[in-house]
Every structure is written in C-alpha cells, then in structure tokens.
Scaffold this active site. Sequence first.
Site, short mmCIF file in Angstrom:
data_model
loop_
_atom_site.label_atom_id
_atom_site.label_comp_id
_atom_site.label_asym_id
_atom_site.label_seq_id
_atom_site.Cartn_x
_atom_site.Cartn_y
_atom_site.Cartn_z
N GLU A 1 -0.76 -8.78 4.83
CA GLU A 1 -0.57 -8.91 6.28
C GLU A 1 -1.90 -8.91 7.02
O GLU A 1 -1.96 -9.27 8.20
CB GLU A 1 0.35 -7.79 6.80
CG GLU A 1 -0.28 -6.44 7.01
CD GLU A 1 -0.52 -5.62 5.74
OE1 GLU A 1 -0.86 -4.42 5.85
OE2 GLU A 1 -0.38 -6.18 4.62
N CYS B 1 0.83 -1.20 0.00
CA CYS B 1 0.00 0.00 0.00
C CYS B 1 0.88 1.26 0.00
O CYS B 1 1.55 1.54 -0.99
CB CYS B 1 -0.98 -0.04 1.18
SG CYS B 1 -2.40 1.07 0.99
N HIS C 1 -3.37 -5.75 0.98
CA HIS C 1 -2.69 -5.97 2.26
C HIS C 1 -2.61 -7.46 2.63
O HIS C 1 -3.50 -7.97 3.34
CB HIS C 1 -3.43 -5.24 3.38
CG HIS C 1 -3.28 -3.76 3.36
ND1 HIS C 1 -2.33 -3.09 4.08
CD2 HIS C 1 -3.99 -2.81 2.68
CE1 HIS C 1 -2.44 -1.78 3.87
NE2 HIS C 1 -3.44 -1.59 3.02
#
EC number: 6.3.5.3
Length: 229
Positions: free
Chosen positions: A196, A86, A194
Amino acid sequence: MKFAVLVFPGSNCDIDCYKAVEEAVQEPVDYVWHTATDLSAYDCILVPGGFSYGDYLRCGAISRFAPVMNEVAKAAEEGKYILGICNGFQILTEANLLPGALLRNTSMKFRCHDTVLKVVNNQTPFTNDFELNEEIVIPIAHGEGNYYCDEETLKQLQQNNQIVFTYKDNPNGSLADIAGISNVRGNVVGMMPHPERAVSELLGSADGKRMFTSILKAWRDTHGTASVR
C-alpha cells in the site's frame, strides 16, 4: 467489489490501505472497527500494519481476540480475499489463519527501507498481475518480521506453492527468505512488506499497485464482469 480496511487500536497503516484502494482500483472501501460483527458486505478484507494494542504481549496476540476476527475467519472460509500486511500478517498467524510466526529481526533493529521481492507464486488472487519470478520493489517497516516455522510446515509451504514472495536480500532473518505466504486455498495472504506504500512512482515505486489490481481482476473473473483496464 467492496473492500474493508480493519482498524484496531494502534493501527497506523489503515489510512495508507484506504488510499491505496482509491488510487489503484477506485472501488468502494470502508474503515471497519475491530468490534464489528458482520463483514458480509465485503469482498476483500485488508488487515493493515501498525502496532495494534501497542504490540503488548506479542505482536497481534491481543488483536487476534477482537470480535471482527471471528468474521475474518468466516470470510476466509467463504473464499473471500484476506490480505494481512505487516502487523496484519502477524495477526493472521496469531489467529491461525496462516501458519508460522513472526519473530524479532535477527539484527534486533527496526528496519525501514525499500526491499526487492521475488514473486514466487503469481497464481494467487493477489499476484495474477505479476510475472513469475519478477522482481519488485516494496518497502518494509518492522521490528518483528523474521518469519519462522518448523521443518514440516516449511515443507508443506513449498509443496503447496504457498510461498508467495521472497526477499532478494533478506533484511530480517526470515526462514528461506520468506516475505509473504498464503493459505492452502490461496485466498488468504500475509506479507511483511507494505504494497500500500508502493502504489505510485511518487512514493518511490508503483509495484504494489498491481497487488490491488490483481485482487480486482480475480474478483471480476469470478463474478464474470469486465476485466481491469
């Protein structure tokens, strides 16, 4: 293997990245402040999402000049693994570690929801645990995720197999549905979604976990150690 998670003023996904490494691969991980001038102890550097320096001037435009970015460039040259997520992707393009730029979403709205990605290149250190053309669910959260580059750069990305992920349903207007790219060497990857935030089914998807296991697997293959279980 040792991971570094960079922290800039305004980063807000650094903790997510730290926890994802703990959850996915249980390898040593440190927060590294943006003023750091030595990354030699680390094998993989994560440039997290957020709003570094409040996104003033342009997303990533100020962070690009942080002292630690000189060390990121050195690490990339040495073949270490660099993953920008990002705002981290935006920083890597501003630092010329990846080509192109991220523009405002064509909707002019902040988009925050799950997206379906297609794995276009599973031969990078970040994607070797995926199947080619596999569809995975990874969330997005951005207002400037519209990837753009000129025609010649797009042609090079395609010819060099540098497009790593594409969107199934393009949420932001990105050229050629691009969600993530790599450098020519393949050791630097930037992506707007994302991973994560997708390391456990409790979060809605565990598909992002395999990005971290891919990194560890690639590192172990390079260093001749046991493969990831």
